[in-house]
Design a protein around this motif. Sequence first.
Motif, PDB file in Angstrom:
ATOM      1  N   LYS A   1       0.837  -1.212   0.000  1.00  0.00           N
ATOM      2  CA  LYS A   1       0.000   0.000   0.000  1.00  0.00           C
ATOM      3  C   LYS A   1       0.863   1.249   0.000  1.00  0.00           C
ATOM      4  N   ARG A   2       0.326   2.273  -0.645  1.00  0.00           N
ATOM      5  CA  ARG A   2       1.056   3.554  -0.665  1.00  0.00           C
ATOM      6  C   ARG A   2       0.992   4.224   0.690  1.00  0.00           C
ATOM      7  N   GLU A   3       1.995   5.043   0.970  1.00  0.00           N
ATOM      8  CA  GLU A   3       2.032   5.847   2.194  1.00  0.00           C
ATOM      9  C   GLU A   3       1.813   7.292   1.799  1.00  0.00           C
ATOM     10  N   GLY A   4       0.832   7.927   2.426  1.00  0.00           N
ATOM     11  CA  GLY A   4       0.564   9.345   2.168  1.00  0.00           C
ATOM     12  C   GLY A   4       0.263   9.617   0.704  1.00  0.00           C
ATOM     13  N   THR A   5       1.020  10.534   0.120  1.00  0.00           N
ATOM     14  CA  THR A   5       0.768  10.960  -1.263  1.00  0.00           C
ATOM     15  C   THR A   5       1.727  10.306  -2.265  1.00  0.00           C
ATOM     16  N   GLU A   6       2.299   9.163  -1.903  1.00  0.00           N
ATOM     17  CA  GLU A   6       3.214   8.471  -2.814  1.00  0.00           C
ATOM     18  C   GLU A   6       2.528   8.150  -4.142  1.00  0.00           C
ATOM     19  N   THR A   7       3.317   8.202  -5.214  1.00  0.00           N
ATOM     20  CA  THR A   7       2.842   7.745  -6.519  1.00  0.00           C
ATOM     21  C   THR A   7       2.972   6.224  -6.563  1.00  0.00           C
ATOM     22  N   ASP A   8       2.404   5.620  -7.607  1.00  0.00           N
ATOM     23  CA  ASP A   8       2.569   4.174  -7.781  1.00  0.00           C
ATOM     24  C   ASP A   8       4.052   3.819  -7.815  1.00  0.00           C
ATOM     25  N   LEU A   9       4.830   4.571  -8.596  1.00  0.00           N
ATOM     26  CA  LEU A   9       6.256   4.268  -8.746  1.00  0.00           C
ATOM     27  C   LEU A   9       6.995   4.382  -7.415  1.00  0.00           C
ATOM     28  N   GLN A  10       6.742   5.449  -6.666  1.00  0.00           N
ATOM     29  CA  GLN A  10       7.399   5.622  -5.365  1.00  0.00           C
ATOM     30  C   GLN A  10       7.048   4.473  -4.413  1.00  0.00           C
ATOM     31  N   THR A  11       5.775   4.088  -4.411  1.00  0.00           N
ATOM     32  CA  THR A  11       5.330   2.987  -3.551  1.00  0.00           C
ATOM     33  C   THR A  11       6.020   1.692  -3.953  1.00  0.00           C
ATOM     34  N   LEU A  12       6.046   1.427  -5.254  1.00  0.00           N
ATOM     35  CA  LEU A  12       6.644   0.197  -5.761  1.00  0.00           C
ATOM     36  C   LEU A  12       8.128   0.116  -5.403  1.00  0.00           C
ATOM     37  N   LEU A  13       8.866   1.182  -5.658  1.00  0.00           N
ATOM     38  CA  LEU A  13      10.302   1.196  -5.357  1.00  0.00           C
ATOM     39  C   LEU A  13      10.552   0.939  -3.872  1.00  0.00           C
ATOM     40  N   ARG A  14       9.792   1.625  -3.001  1.00  0.00           N
ATOM     41  CA  ARG A  14       9.961   1.475  -1.552  1.00  0.00           C
ATOM     42  C   ARG A  14       9.596   0.065  -1.091  1.00  0.00           C
ATOM     43  N   GLU A  15       8.434  -0.406  -1.516  1.00  0.00           N
ATOM     44  CA  GLU A  15       7.953  -1.712  -1.046  1.00  0.00           C
ATOM     45  C   GLU A  15       8.876  -2.855  -1.479  1.00  0.00           C
ATOM     46  N   ILE A  16       9.343  -2.837  -2.720  1.00  0.00           N
ATOM     47  CA  ILE A  16      10.179  -3.931  -3.208  1.00  0.00           C
ATOM     48  C   ILE A  16      11.533  -3.920  -2.501  1.00  0.00           C
ATOM     49  N   GLU A  17      12.064  -2.748  -2.251  1.00  0.00           N
ATOM     50  CA  GLU A  17      13.316  -2.678  -1.494  1.00  0.00           C
ATOM     51  C   GLU A  17      13.106  -3.189  -0.060  1.00  0.00           C
ATOM     52  N   GLU A  18      11.984  -2.801   0.558  1.00  0.00           N
ATOM     53  CA  GLU A  18      11.693  -3.240   1.930  1.00  0.00           C
ATOM     54  C   GLU A  18      11.478  -4.749   2.011  1.00  0.00           C
ATOM     55  N   GLU A  19      10.773  -5.327   1.028  1.00  0.00           N
ATOM     56  CA  GLU A  19      10.394  -6.737   1.097  1.00  0.00           C
ATOM     57  C   GLU A  19      11.462  -7.683   0.569  1.00  0.00           C
ATOM     58  N   LEU A  20      12.120  -7.293  -0.542  1.00  0.00           N
ATOM     59  CA  LEU A  20      12.979  -8.236  -1.259  1.00  0.00           C
ATOM     60  C   LEU A  20      14.428  -7.783  -1.391  1.00  0.00           C
ATOM     61  N   THR A  21      14.772  -6.670  -0.763  1.00  0.00           N
ATOM     62  CA  THR A  21      16.141  -6.146  -0.661  1.00  0.00           C
ATOM     63  C   THR A  21      16.803  -5.818  -2.001  1.00  0.00           C
ATOM     64  N   VAL A  22      16.000  -5.590  -3.041  1.00  0.00           N
ATOM     65  CA  VAL A  22      16.560  -5.186  -4.335  1.00  0.00           C
ATOM     66  C   VAL A  22      16.022  -3.812  -4.720  1.00  0.00           C
ATOM     67  N   GLY A  23      16.749  -3.153  -5.607  1.00  0.00           N
ATOM     68  CA  GLY A  23      16.315  -1.858  -6.113  1.00  0.00           C
ATOM     69  C   GLY A  23      15.777  -1.998  -7.522  1.00  0.00           C
ATOM     70  N   LEU A  24      14.516  -1.629  -7.718  1.00  0.00           N
ATOM     71  CA  LEU A  24      13.979  -1.631  -9.076  1.00  0.00           C
ATOM     72  C   LEU A  24      14.640  -0.506  -9.862  1.00  0.00           C
ATOM     73  N   ILE A  25      14.892  -0.744 -11.135  1.00  0.00           N
ATOM     74  CA  ILE A  25      15.492   0.260 -12.007  1.00  0.00           C
ATOM     75  C   ILE A  25      14.347   1.101 -12.577  1.00  0.00           C
ATOM     76  N   ARG A  26      14.250   2.295 -12.046  1.00  0.00           N
ATOM     77  CA  ARG A  26      13.125   3.204 -12.295  1.00  0.00           C
ATOM     78  C   ARG A  26      12.727   3.284 -13.772  1.00  0.00           C
ATOM     79  N   GLU A  27      13.733   3.448 -14.652  1.00  0.00           N
ATOM     80  CA  GLU A  27      13.415   3.664 -16.071  1.00  0.00           C
ATOM     81  C   GLU A  27      12.923   2.410 -16.797  1.00  0.00           C
TER      82      GLU A  27
END
Length: 134
Positions: free
Chosen positions: A36-62
Amino acid sequence: MTSVLIDTVAWVRIEGGRILCARPRGKDVFYIPGGKREGTETDLQTLLREIEEELTVGLIRETVVHAGTYEAPVDDRPGAAVVRMSCYYGDYRGTLAASSEIEEMAWFSFADRALVPPVDQLLFDDLRATGALS
């Protein structure tokens, strides 16, 4: 009675005809990774944060692209909350590993569809129809 909408984003990672799923600590159900998003996060911001928190990897934004959006009730009770899951593909940097939030990671085929919630099952159906999920 209006049901509650639970707005989530999810990372669709397919390798070898299987999709990555994760089981959070204390739960007996696997989910497509995300949250779930926190506050006013965009889909992309939520996705980047959640995947790093859950699976310890960084999604490549582009590389992140929309894969589809799905809605389904949490369960079959009348008035049950509805989950909206906006799904995204994307490449990552790092090594996939379960974080302290995640008990277990698994690669599911279509045969494992019954092990995920109704909204995830809709994604499984679409991925099977396109041949992405074996």
